[in-house]
Design a protein around this motif. Structure first.
Motif, PDB file in Angstrom:
ATOM      1  N   LYS A  27      80.512 -38.814 -27.236  1.00 40.80           N
ATOM      2  CA  LYS A  27      80.573 -37.663 -28.129  1.00 40.80           C
ATOM      3  C   LYS A  27      80.058 -38.002 -29.528  1.00 40.80           C
ATOM      4  CE  LYS A  27      84.379 -35.265 -25.833  1.00 40.80           C
ATOM      5  NZ  LYS A  27      83.767 -33.972 -25.543  1.00 40.80           N
ATOM      6  N   ARG A  52      91.864 -36.387 -30.150  1.00 39.39           N
ATOM      7  CA  ARG A  52      90.941 -35.351 -30.616  1.00 39.39           C
ATOM      8  C   ARG A  52      90.910 -35.345 -32.149  1.00 39.39           C
ATOM      9  NH1 ARG A  52      86.768 -33.007 -28.859  1.00 39.39           N
ATOM     10  NH2 ARG A  52      87.727 -32.800 -26.837  1.00 39.39           N
ATOM     11  N   THR A  53      92.063 -35.530 -32.773  1.00 32.88           N
ATOM     12  CA  THR A  53      92.159 -35.554 -34.234  1.00 32.88           C
ATOM     13  C   THR A  53      91.372 -36.734 -34.805  1.00 32.88           C
ATOM     14  OG1 THR A  53      94.351 -34.571 -34.060  1.00 32.88           O
ATOM     15  CG2 THR A  53      93.790 -35.582 -36.165  1.00 32.88           C
ATOM     16  N   LEU A  82      88.862 -38.288 -33.342  1.00 36.19           N
ATOM     17  CA  LEU A  82      87.440 -38.030 -33.117  1.00 36.19           C
ATOM     18  C   LEU A  82      86.895 -37.097 -34.196  1.00 36.19           C
ATOM     19  CD1 LEU A  82      84.948 -38.365 -31.211  1.00 36.19           C
ATOM     20  CD2 LEU A  82      85.662 -36.212 -30.191  1.00 36.19           C
ATOM     21  N   ASN A  83      87.638 -36.037 -34.486  1.00 31.78           N
ATOM     22  CA  ASN A  83      87.212 -35.098 -35.524  1.00 31.78           C
ATOM     23  C   ASN A  83      87.090 -35.793 -36.875  1.00 31.78           C
ATOM     24  OD1 ASN A  83      87.105 -33.045 -33.650  1.00 31.78           O
ATOM     25  ND2 ASN A  83      89.110 -32.216 -34.174  1.00 31.78           N
ATOM     26  N   GLN A 129      83.966 -37.885 -36.952  1.00 24.51           N
ATOM     27  CA  GLN A 129      82.773 -37.056 -37.103  1.00 24.51           C
ATOM     28  C   GLN A 129      82.648 -36.514 -38.525  1.00 24.51           C
ATOM     29  OE1 GLN A 129      83.622 -34.386 -33.821  1.00 24.51           O
ATOM     30  NE2 GLN A 129      82.019 -35.336 -32.582  1.00 24.51           N
ATOM     31  N   ALA A 130      83.767 -36.121 -39.118  1.00 23.48           N
ATOM     32  CA  ALA A 130      83.750 -35.536 -40.451  1.00 23.48           C
ATOM     33  C   ALA A 130      83.480 -36.573 -41.537  1.00 23.48           C
ATOM     34  CB  ALA A 130      85.083 -34.827 -40.723  1.00 23.48           C
TER      35      ALA A 130
END
Length: 134
Positions: free
Chosen positions: A18, A37-38, A40-41, A44-45
């Motif tokens: 991802k 998921r947190t 990963l976000n 990405q951010a």
């Protein structure tokens, strides 16, 4: 009754995919853990230095290599490229422009052209079926 939300996690391989990076080049703590998921976000951010370096310099996984060269993953394999490549290696390949790369780029251009033609044809059919007949 109270509902509790479980944290969605993924394997490091999924997270690396991802993020568009080669798993084996990531830090050991990333490879050995699970990624929520947190997390990963957050990666990405606001990517950490190691992630920025990997995205910039590689080694890059095959899907990224294929995109950077403008060919398909199958085209990479036909060209004998099965290992991850660094940005430097990709740039050298582009400069060298071997016959297989030129051929695969031409093939990819034809595939894109055909996809556009099919999309336009479908849109035309949809438009014709929506028109009221008089």
């Amino acid at each position: 009754m109270t509902s509790h939300q479980t944290t969605q996690t993924m394997k490091p391989a999924t997270a690396a995919k991802k993020l568009g990076v080669y798993l084996e080049a990531t830090p050991a703590e990333f490879q050995e853990g699970v990624v929520s998921r947190t997390e990963l976000n957050a990666l990405q951010a606001d990517p950490p230095e190691w992630l920025r370096d990997l995205r910039r310099d590689g080694p890059h996984p095959r899907p990224v290599v294929a995109t950077k060269l403008g060919v398909s993953i199958a085209g990479l394999a036909r060209g004998g490229i099965t290992d991850p490549l660094t940005t430097e290696q990709i740039e050298a390949l582009k400069k060298e422009s071997p016959e297989w790369l030129q051929r695969e780029r031409a093939t990819q251009a034809e595939v894109r052209k055909e996809a556009v033609r099919i999309k336009e044809k479908k849109a035309e059919r949809a438009e014709q079926t929506e028109r009221p007949r008089s």
